[in-house]
Design a protein around this motif. Sequence first.
Motif, mmCIF file in Angstrom:
data_model
loop_
_atom_site.group_PDB
_atom_site.id
_atom_site.type_symbol
_atom_site.label_atom_id
_atom_site.label_comp_id
_atom_site.label_asym_id
_atom_site.label_seq_id
_atom_site.Cartn_x
_atom_site.Cartn_y
_atom_site.Cartn_z
ATOM 1 N N MET A 1 -75.865 62.530 8.744
ATOM 2 C CA MET A 1 -74.762 61.823 9.293
ATOM 3 C C MET A 1 -73.535 62.160 8.457
ATOM 4 S SD MET A 1 -74.313 57.721 9.381
ATOM 5 C CE MET A 1 -75.372 57.656 10.770
ATOM 6 N N ARG A 2 -72.407 62.286 9.133
ATOM 7 C CA ARG A 2 -71.119 62.522 8.462
ATOM 8 C C ARG A 2 -70.223 61.331 8.771
ATOM 9 N NH1 ARG A 2 -68.662 66.050 4.758
ATOM 10 N NH2 ARG A 2 -66.482 66.188 5.279
ATOM 11 N N VAL A 3 -69.739 60.650 7.729
ATOM 12 C CA VAL A 3 -68.961 59.427 7.893
ATOM 13 C C VAL A 3 -67.490 59.682 7.599
ATOM 14 C CG1 VAL A 3 -68.662 57.062 7.084
ATOM 15 C CG2 VAL A 3 -70.953 58.028 7.267
ATOM 16 N N GLN A 4 -66.644 59.163 8.469
ATOM 17 C CA GLN A 4 -65.202 59.198 8.252
ATOM 18 C C GLN A 4 -64.743 57.780 7.919
ATOM 19 O OE1 GLN A 4 -62.943 60.552 11.627
ATOM 20 N NE2 GLN A 4 -61.062 59.664 10.822
ATOM 21 N N PRO A 5 -64.499 57.483 6.629
ATOM 22 C CA PRO A 5 -64.027 56.149 6.262
ATOM 23 C C PRO A 5 -62.541 55.998 6.558
ATOM 24 C CG PRO A 5 -64.274 57.492 4.313
ATOM 25 C CD PRO A 5 -64.735 58.321 5.470
ATOM 26 N N ARG A 6 -62.058 54.761 6.556
ATOM 27 C CA ARG A 6 -60.647 54.439 6.786
ATOM 28 C C ARG A 6 -60.119 54.986 8.106
ATOM 29 N NH1 ARG A 6 -58.821 55.343 0.690
ATOM 30 N NH2 ARG A 6 -59.235 53.250 -0.046
ATOM 31 N N ALA A 7 -60.961 54.999 9.119
ATOM 32 C CA ALA A 7 -60.540 55.445 10.450
ATOM 33 C C ALA A 7 -59.758 54.316 11.123
ATOM 34 C CB ALA A 7 -61.764 55.805 11.289
ATOM 35 N N SER A 8 -59.052 54.637 12.175
ATOM 36 C CA SER A 8 -58.270 53.615 12.881
ATOM 37 C C SER A 8 -59.163 52.685 13.696
ATOM 38 C CB SER A 8 -57.229 54.266 13.782
ATOM 39 O OG SER A 8 -57.851 55.092 14.737
ATOM 40 N N ARG A 9 -60.378 53.150 14.035
ATOM 41 C CA ARG A 9 -61.321 52.320 14.776
ATOM 42 C C ARG A 9 -62.738 52.763 14.435
ATOM 43 N NH1 ARG A 9 -63.328 54.893 19.487
ATOM 44 N NH2 ARG A 9 -62.373 56.924 19.729
ATOM 45 N N GLU A 10 -63.696 51.884 14.684
ATOM 46 C CA GLU A 10 -65.096 52.229 14.438
ATOM 47 C C GLU A 10 -65.692 52.814 15.704
ATOM 48 O OE1 GLU A 10 -67.161 48.924 12.698
ATOM 49 O OE2 GLU A 10 -66.129 49.275 10.797
ATOM 50 N N ALA A 11 -66.377 53.942 15.546
ATOM 51 C CA ALA A 11 -66.955 54.609 16.713
ATOM 52 C C ALA A 11 -68.031 55.600 16.297
ATOM 53 C CB ALA A 11 -65.870 55.354 17.484
ATOM 54 N N ILE A 12 -68.949 55.823 17.221
ATOM 55 C CA ILE A 12 -69.888 56.930 17.109
ATOM 56 C C ILE A 12 -69.168 58.106 17.751
ATOM 57 C CG2 ILE A 12 -72.163 57.812 17.748
ATOM 58 C CD1 ILE A 12 -72.322 55.322 15.986
ATOM 59 N N LEU A 13 -68.867 59.142 16.979
ATOM 60 C CA LEU A 13 -68.062 60.253 17.475
ATOM 61 C C LEU A 13 -68.894 61.305 18.190
ATOM 62 C CD1 LEU A 13 -65.739 60.607 14.371
ATOM 63 C CD2 LEU A 13 -65.290 59.370 16.510
ATOM 64 N N GLY A 14 -70.200 61.295 17.982
ATOM 65 C CA GLY A 14 -71.079 62.236 18.674
ATOM 66 C C GLY A 14 -71.809 63.146 17.703
#
Length: 86
Positions: A1-14
Motif C-alpha cells: 500500500m502507498r499512503v498519501q498523508p495530508r491529502a485534501s480528502r480521504e479516499a481509496i485512489l485505486g
Amino acid sequence: MRVQPRASREAILGWREDVLRVAVTAPPVEGEANQAVRRLLARVLSLAPSDVSVERGERSRDKVVRIAGVTDAALRRRLVGPQGRA
C-alpha cells in the motif's frame, strides 16, 4: 500500500501495479496517518478498525497492511468502485 498523508480528502485512489494507493487527511505524525488508514479501510470494508493492522512501514508511505477475514481476491473486488475508487 502507498499512503498519501495530508491529502485534501480521504479516499481509496485505486490500484497501480499491485499496490493499493490511499489518501488520508491526517499528518504523518505520531502514528496519526496509520490510524487514519486503519479507520478508512475498516469503514470501506465494513470491518472493525481492530481487524486492520499495519504490519510493516509504520514510518513510511509504503506499508504492508493485514486485514483479518478478507482474502486478497475479495479485497480487490471490494476496493474497486467507479473510476477505480471505493
